[in-house]
Design an enzyme around this catalytic site. Structure first.
Site, PDB file in Angstrom:
ATOM      1  N   ARG A  29     -20.967 -43.931  68.154  1.00 48.00           N
ATOM      2  CA  ARG A  29     -21.220 -45.328  68.531  1.00 48.00           C
ATOM      3  C   ARG A  29     -20.320 -46.292  67.754  1.00 48.00           C
ATOM      4  O   ARG A  29     -20.740 -47.400  67.416  1.00 48.00           O
ATOM      5  CB  ARG A  29     -22.691 -45.718  68.327  1.00 48.00           C
ATOM      6  CG  ARG A  29     -23.666 -44.996  69.236  1.00 48.00           C
ATOM      7  CD  ARG A  29     -25.036 -45.686  69.201  1.00 48.00           C
ATOM      8  NE  ARG A  29     -26.062 -44.814  69.775  1.00 48.00           N
ATOM      9  CZ  ARG A  29     -27.226 -44.558  69.216  1.00 48.00           C
ATOM     10  NH1 ARG A  29     -27.534 -45.098  68.045  1.00 48.00           N
ATOM     11  NH2 ARG A  29     -28.101 -43.770  69.808  1.00 48.00           N
ATOM     12  N   ARG A  33     -22.837 -52.632  68.773  1.00 50.77           N
ATOM     13  CA  ARG A  33     -23.356 -53.968  68.482  1.00 50.77           C
ATOM     14  C   ARG A  33     -23.139 -54.432  67.049  1.00 50.77           C
ATOM     15  O   ARG A  33     -23.308 -55.610  66.749  1.00 50.77           O
ATOM     16  CB  ARG A  33     -24.852 -54.024  68.830  1.00 50.77           C
ATOM     17  CG  ARG A  33     -25.131 -54.022  70.327  1.00 50.77           C
ATOM     18  CD  ARG A  33     -26.619 -54.008  70.594  1.00 50.77           C
ATOM     19  NE  ARG A  33     -27.202 -52.717  70.261  1.00 50.77           N
ATOM     20  CZ  ARG A  33     -28.506 -52.492  70.165  1.00 50.77           C
ATOM     21  NH1 ARG A  33     -29.374 -53.486  70.329  1.00 50.77           N
ATOM     22  NH2 ARG A  33     -28.968 -51.283  69.880  1.00 50.77           N
ATOM     23  N   ARG A  42     -19.444 -57.907  75.396  1.00 54.06           N
ATOM     24  CA  ARG A  42     -20.643 -57.604  76.180  1.00 54.06           C
ATOM     25  C   ARG A  42     -21.242 -58.872  76.787  1.00 54.06           C
ATOM     26  O   ARG A  42     -21.745 -58.841  77.916  1.00 54.06           O
ATOM     27  CB  ARG A  42     -21.676 -56.891  75.310  1.00 54.06           C
ATOM     28  CG  ARG A  42     -22.969 -56.597  76.061  1.00 54.06           C
ATOM     29  CD  ARG A  42     -23.872 -55.649  75.333  1.00 54.06           C
ATOM     30  NE  ARG A  42     -25.179 -55.563  75.968  1.00 54.06           N
ATOM     31  CZ  ARG A  42     -26.086 -54.655  75.681  1.00 54.06           C
ATOM     32  NH1 ARG A  42     -25.836 -53.741  74.775  1.00 54.06           N
ATOM     33  NH2 ARG A  42     -27.249 -54.640  76.277  1.00 54.06           N
ATOM     34  N   ASP A  79     -21.989 -44.326  78.835  1.00 55.23           N
ATOM     35  CA  ASP A  79     -23.375 -43.992  78.516  1.00 55.23           C
ATOM     36  C   ASP A  79     -23.650 -42.570  78.987  1.00 55.23           C
ATOM     37  O   ASP A  79     -23.034 -42.098  79.956  1.00 55.23           O
ATOM     38  CB  ASP A  79     -24.337 -44.969  79.207  1.00 55.23           C
ATOM     39  CG  ASP A  79     -25.760 -44.809  78.684  1.00 55.23           C
ATOM     40  OD1 ASP A  79     -26.040 -45.305  77.582  1.00 55.23           O
ATOM     41  OD2 ASP A  79     -26.569 -44.155  79.369  1.00 55.23           O
ATOM     42  N   TYR A 156     -34.639 -37.599  80.591  1.00 57.79           N
ATOM     43  CA  TYR A 156     -34.701 -38.953  81.139  1.00 57.79           C
ATOM     44  C   TYR A 156     -34.975 -38.958  82.637  1.00 57.79           C
ATOM     45  O   TYR A 156     -35.692 -39.823  83.149  1.00 57.79           O
ATOM     46  CB  TYR A 156     -33.396 -39.692  80.854  1.00 57.79           C
ATOM     47  CG  TYR A 156     -33.216 -40.089  79.415  1.00 57.79           C
ATOM     48  CD1 TYR A 156     -33.911 -41.163  78.877  1.00 57.79           C
ATOM     49  CD2 TYR A 156     -32.343 -39.392  78.583  1.00 57.79           C
ATOM     50  CE1 TYR A 156     -33.755 -41.542  77.551  1.00 57.79           C
ATOM     51  CE2 TYR A 156     -32.179 -39.760  77.262  1.00 57.79           C
ATOM     52  CZ  TYR A 156     -32.885 -40.831  76.744  1.00 57.79           C
ATOM     53  OH  TYR A 156     -32.729 -41.196  75.426  1.00 57.79           O
TER      54      TYR A 156
END
Length: 357
Positions: A29, A33, A42, A79, A156
């Site tokens: 990652r 953020r 973003r 992703d 998921y």
């Protein structure tokens, strides 16, 4: 994909267990953020998927950490849930709630309707991003492509969202094993096609994130997770475009299975932070490279602690080829970018010291 000459190939050399002048490092990652420039891009994209599905923006954020830090690899910004989204399950990201699927897969009819996505149609935006990033890198560092593992994606897909225990998918596996195997097989074939397509587009290494493999007991892990990661490795190694690319398997929480993961034919095994990297190397030997494994939380400590803990990981691995430094999981949004710089610079400096460079 046009041939380019890599100016920094430490990462690939380490995965081939060849000598390097210092230990290569990249961070899971690493485009995220914690970087203000990522947050700005973003905001322009309007949403996470808006960012991921726009190749120019995906390229922009992929390269942002390389402008700040002396990293040895770039990883595609995307992703792990792009495959089930391309299968028509209706992926969305609610603010503060994580991913959700509008149409989860919970019965035989839903599983029978699944098909391997068309990589040139449903997932073209990913391949366009890979091509653009590789072209923009122009040999600066290698580009890593990736996918979620079949088991993690199935978690998921069946649950419809994140979960503390993924009880629904476990119940499917226990109560209807043949149906669960059908699901995992089609997901494994999709993951294989996805990674091979990324190789065709220009990825120079491939990684599989088995985020939820460690939630399984020993027998179920081998049956539901490891078996299908091995299927993916076999498929990737059989395709001319991807057979020479190193493949890294990272199964979080699966330290009891490191030898079996290494036996899949992968080139590297990712480690979470709950095992000593020296112990992992003693168990696996030099069969594969190891990637990891600093606790991500260390990056919230003082610079001196960050440097000390990074040196401790390097010392534990020792003066051997085949180590790619990374965190034991993804970097968190609260991290100060200056702590990442301390980490990267320490790894390179101490790695050179260990190698006598």
């Amino acid at each position: 994909m046009a041939v380019d000459t890599l100016r920094n190939d430490r990462f690939l050399r380490a995965l081939r267990r060849e000598p390097t002048d210092t230990t290569p490092i990249w961070v899971m990652r690493q485009a995220g953020r914690y970087l203000p420039e990522y947050r700005a891009t973003r905001a322009k994209a309007g949403s996470f998927m808006g960012l991921a599905t726009h190749p120019e923006w995906a390229c922009e954020v992929t390269l942002q950490p390389l402008e700040r830090f002396d990293l040895d690899a770039a990883i595609l910004f995307s992703d792990i849930l792009t495959i089930p989204d391309a299968m028509g399950l209706g992926l969305s990201f609610a603010q503060g709630e994580g991913p959700r699927f509008e149409r989860p897969v919970r019965d035989a009819a839903a599983i029978e309707r699944l098909a391997v996505p068309d990589m040139d149609r449903e997932l073209r935006y990913v391949m366009d991003a890979v091509r653009l990033i590789r072209r923009t890198l122009d040999g600066r560092v290698p580009l890593i492509g990736f996918s979620g593992s079949p088991w993690t994606l199935a978690c998921y897909m069946v649950e419809g969202e994140g979960s503390r225990d993924f009880a629904r998918v476990k119940a499917l596996a226990w109560n209807e094993p043949a149906l669960a195997h059908r699901l995992l097989d089609i997901v494994a074939r999709s993951v294989s096609a996805y990674l091979i397509a990324q190789a065709h587009a220009g990825a120079q290494a491939l990684m599989v994130f088995d985020t939820w493999g460690g939630m399984l007991g020993p027998g179920p892990f081998r049956e539901w997770s490891l078996r299908y990661m091995a299927q993916v490795v076999d498929a990737v190694k059989a395709d001319p475009a991807s057979r020479d690319l190193p493949v890294i398997l990272f199964s979080k929480g699966a330290n009891g299975h490191l030898e079996a993961i290494a036996d899949t034919g992968c080139d590297g095994v990712g480690l979470d932070w709950t095992i000593d990297v020296g112990e992992a190397r003693r168990r696996i030997g030099d069969r594969v490279a190891l990637q990891g494994n600093l606790d991500p939380s260390v990056l919230r400590a003082s610079p001196d602690v960050v440097a000390h803990e990074a040196r401790a990981v390097l010392d534990a691995f020792g003066h051997h080829p085949g180590h790619v430094f990374n965190l034991g999981h993804g970097i968190t949004p609260e991290v100060d970018p200056e702590s990442v710089k301390v980490l990267v610079d320490t790894v390179h400096a101490h790695g050179r010291a260990i190698r006598g460079g």
